[in-house]
Design a protein around this motif. Structure first.
Motif, short mmCIF file in Angstrom:
data_model
loop_
_atom_site.label_atom_id
_atom_site.label_comp_id
_atom_site.label_asym_id
_atom_site.label_seq_id
_atom_site.Cartn_x
_atom_site.Cartn_y
_atom_site.Cartn_z
N CYS A 161 38.90 8.89 51.62
CA CYS A 161 38.31 10.23 51.68
C CYS A 161 36.82 10.16 51.33
CB CYS A 161 39.03 11.17 50.71
SG CYS A 161 38.27 12.81 50.60
N GLN A 162 35.98 10.52 52.28
CA GLN A 162 34.56 10.63 51.99
C GLN A 162 34.28 12.05 51.51
OE1 GLN A 162 31.98 8.43 55.09
NE2 GLN A 162 33.96 8.66 56.08
N ASN A 163 34.23 12.20 50.23
CA ASN A 163 33.97 13.51 49.63
C ASN A 163 32.47 13.76 49.66
OD1 ASN A 163 33.66 15.78 48.09
ND2 ASN A 163 34.39 14.87 46.18
N ASN A 164 32.03 14.47 50.70
CA ASN A 164 30.59 14.76 50.81
C ASN A 164 30.25 16.15 50.28
OD1 ASN A 164 31.27 16.60 52.87
ND2 ASN A 164 30.72 15.19 54.52
N GLN A 165 31.15 16.72 49.49
CA GLN A 165 30.95 17.95 48.71
C GLN A 165 31.12 19.25 49.49
OE1 GLN A 165 30.54 17.16 45.42
NE2 GLN A 165 30.54 15.06 46.17
N TRP A 166 31.06 19.20 50.82
CA TRP A 166 31.11 20.43 51.58
C TRP A 166 32.03 20.31 52.79
CZ3 TRP A 166 28.93 24.92 49.98
CH2 TRP A 166 27.95 24.84 48.99
N ALA A 167 32.99 21.22 52.91
CA ALA A 167 33.81 21.35 54.10
C ALA A 167 33.16 22.42 54.97
CB ALA A 167 35.24 21.73 53.73
N GLY A 173 50.89 -0.94 48.78
CA GLY A 173 50.26 0.31 49.21
C GLY A 173 51.23 1.47 49.17
N PRO A 174 50.77 2.66 49.49
CA PRO A 174 49.41 3.05 49.90
C PRO A 174 48.46 3.27 48.71
CG PRO A 174 50.88 4.93 50.01
CD PRO A 174 51.74 3.75 49.65
N VAL A 175 47.19 3.52 49.05
CA VAL A 175 46.14 3.75 48.05
C VAL A 175 45.24 4.87 48.56
CG1 VAL A 175 44.15 2.77 46.84
CG2 VAL A 175 46.15 1.34 47.26
N LEU A 176 44.77 5.71 47.65
CA LEU A 176 43.78 6.73 47.99
C LEU A 176 42.45 6.37 47.34
CD1 LEU A 176 42.79 9.52 49.03
CD2 LEU A 176 43.69 10.52 46.91
N ILE A 177 41.39 6.31 48.15
CA ILE A 177 40.03 6.11 47.65
C ILE A 177 39.24 7.39 47.91
CG2 ILE A 177 37.87 4.84 47.91
CD1 ILE A 177 39.50 2.43 48.82
N GLU A 178 38.61 7.89 46.88
CA GLU A 178 37.68 9.02 47.05
C GLU A 178 36.27 8.46 46.91
OE1 GLU A 178 36.05 13.07 44.85
OE2 GLU A 178 37.80 12.02 44.02
N ALA A 179 35.55 8.38 48.02
CA ALA A 179 34.16 7.94 48.00
C ALA A 179 33.28 9.15 47.74
CB ALA A 179 33.80 7.27 49.32
N TYR A 180 32.77 9.22 46.54
CA TYR A 180 32.02 10.39 46.08
C TYR A 180 30.59 10.30 46.58
CZ TYR A 180 30.59 14.10 42.87
OH TYR A 180 30.12 15.28 42.34
N THR A 181 30.27 11.08 47.63
CA THR A 181 28.97 10.98 48.29
C THR A 181 28.43 12.38 48.57
OG1 THR A 181 27.83 9.99 50.18
CG2 THR A 181 30.11 10.71 50.55
N TYR A 182 27.53 12.48 49.53
CA TYR A 182 26.93 13.78 49.83
C TYR A 182 26.47 13.82 51.28
CZ TYR A 182 24.23 18.06 49.21
OH TYR A 182 23.75 19.35 49.31
N ARG A 183 26.75 14.92 51.93
CA ARG A 183 26.30 15.13 53.30
C ARG A 183 24.88 15.68 53.29
NH1 ARG A 183 28.93 19.94 55.40
NH2 ARG A 183 26.88 20.88 55.43
N MET A 184 23.91 14.86 53.61
CA MET A 184 22.51 15.24 53.49
C MET A 184 21.99 16.00 54.72
SD MET A 184 20.99 11.89 51.53
CE MET A 184 19.36 12.61 51.30
N ASP A 185 22.82 16.17 55.71
CA ASP A 185 22.44 16.93 56.89
C ASP A 185 23.49 18.01 57.13
OD1 ASP A 185 21.15 17.78 59.19
OD2 ASP A 185 21.05 15.79 60.10
N ALA A 186 23.42 18.65 58.26
CA ALA A 186 24.38 19.69 58.61
C ALA A 186 25.75 19.06 58.90
CB ALA A 186 23.90 20.46 59.83
N HIS A 187 26.79 19.89 58.85
CA HIS A 187 28.13 19.42 59.19
C HIS A 187 28.14 18.87 60.62
CE1 HIS A 187 32.48 19.25 59.41
NE2 HIS A 187 32.44 19.97 60.50
#
Length: 394
Positions: A222-228, A279-293
């Motif tokens: 999961c790329q958690n870019n803070q905004w859905a 497995g399975p495994v969940l990875i949350e990559a804590y990042t940020y979407r610096m542009d528009a969706h």
């Protein structure tokens, strides 16, 4: 200072205030105490008792390679944005700010592993050997993807939010049933990519359930870019996303998604867990979407400039560059050559887009079924006749 989960809107139409957003960001403290990080925003390499060993082999040449990956991916991503603005693409989905999350995970995949993307995984596509020009047909509306997913071990882009989690879980179950999990060198795993917004979809939940029930060798990334799109993370969950894995009975890890080394290390560990039957495994990559969706979105309507400026200080490319210069003594010539290569890639990307032929109207029939039924043949004939009635400009 309040924690990011301390504000729960009573009115679903309410908008978070500036204070709420900033307090949430500061309360997270760059992802929290359990965040896995091997390269700080200042470019300092730090130890990690659990995962550091999974990147112990990464020296100066490997880091230069990851830096090159991220610069080139960002460059053609920016060119894709420009092409859409100039009317050459129907839409573009930017990955600006998520380069480390994608390159780290993509480079962790073994050649025999399988990857299931959403629609933003241009960096993973690059790591799997997909030429950037192969992505253009999707966004120009001429095809659904021009690569062989089995040969590339990289599935076609999935537009339906979260649907790839079901596909990935099913594929991984197949790997398990076919005996491709174990201690052998030919063991396989699957990696599924999605965003924080997708975690609110039923398909993701169902994928987790099936993967857990059958102990499928799948890494949910999961790329958690803070905004859905315009919905902030705090409206979607009361707990950090990686902790949701506990409810399904498998481990979850939160990694600094702007740290290519940490993403590589955690992904390597998780994939090996899956290949060997844990497995399975969940990875949350804590990042940020610096542009528009997407290019059809206007983030200035729901996001504060202060927030973006804060995350610019954690730029995934800049921290690697600083580390290469300050700690490893890499000369300016390397960075100049990478910049030149990225400009050449962007020029080739643009030229390819402008020269793409427009498929004929029969394409919607000819590329769907191996053989047309009489009913479809009649539909095709009627449609082509109707289309031709508009003349050569149609």
């Amino acid at each position: 200072m309040s924690s990011p989960q301390s504000w729960v809107p009573t009115d679903p139409r309410s908008v978070p205030t500036r204070e709420h957003v900033l307090s949430g960001l500061k309360g997270l403290d760059e992802g929290g105490a359990e965040l896995v990080q091997l390269l700080t925003p200042e470019g300092v390499r730090v130890p990690d008792e659990r995962f550091g060993g999974w990147a112990a082999d990464v020296g100066v040449e490997e880091l230069k390679g990851y830096y090159r990956d991220m610069v080139l991916v960002r460059r053609f991503d920016r060119e894709g944005n420009a092409l859409q603005r100039q009317g050459q693409l129907g839409i573009w989905v930017p990955l600006l700010g998520q380069e480390a999350a994608q390159i780290g995970a993509g480079r962790a995949l073994a050649a025999r592993d399988m990857a299931f993307p959403s629609y933003r995984e241009h960096g993973v596509a690059w790591a799997r050997g997909i030429d950037p020009t192969d992505l253009l047909g999707i966004f120009r509306g001429t095809d659904h993807g021009s690569w062989d997913p089995i040969e590339a071990r990289f599935h076609l882009y999935t537009i339906v939010i979260g649907n790839q989690c079901l596909n990935a879980a099913g594929y991984a179950m197949g790997q398990k049933f076919e005996g491709k999990v174990g201690d052998g060198e030919d063991a396989e795993a699957t990696m599924c990519f999605f965003g924080d917004g997708a975690t609110s979809q039923g398909d993701v939940h169902e994928g987790f359930v099936w993967a857990a029930a059958y102990d499928a060798p799948v890494v949910f990334y999961c790329q958690n870019n803070q905004w859905a799109i315009s919905v902030p993370l705090e409206r979607q969950t009361r707990v950090p996303l990686y902790q949701r894995a506990r409810g399904y009975g498998f481990p979850g890890v939160r990694v600094d998604g702007n740290d290519v080394l940490a993403c590589l290390a955690v992904s390597r560990w998780a994939l090996e867990e899956c290949r060997t039957g844990n497995g399975p495994v969940l990875i949350e990559a804590y990042t940020y979407r610096m542009d528009a969706h997407t290019t059809s979105d206007d983030p200035s309507r729901y996001r504060l400039a202060d927030e973006l400026e804060l995350w610019k200080l954690k730029d995934p490319i800049e921290r690697v560059r600083v580390h290469l210069v300050r700690e490893l003594g890499v000369e300016p010539g390397f960075f100049e050559s990478v910049q030149q290569e990225s400009d050449e890639l962007a020029a080739r990307f643009r030229s390819f887009c402008l020269a793409m032929p427009t498929p004929g109207p029969e394409r919607m029939f000819s590329e769907v079924y191996a053989e047309l039924s009489p009913q479809l043949e009649a539909q095709q004939a009627a449609y082509l006749e109707y289309h031709a009635s508009f003349g050569s400009e149609a």
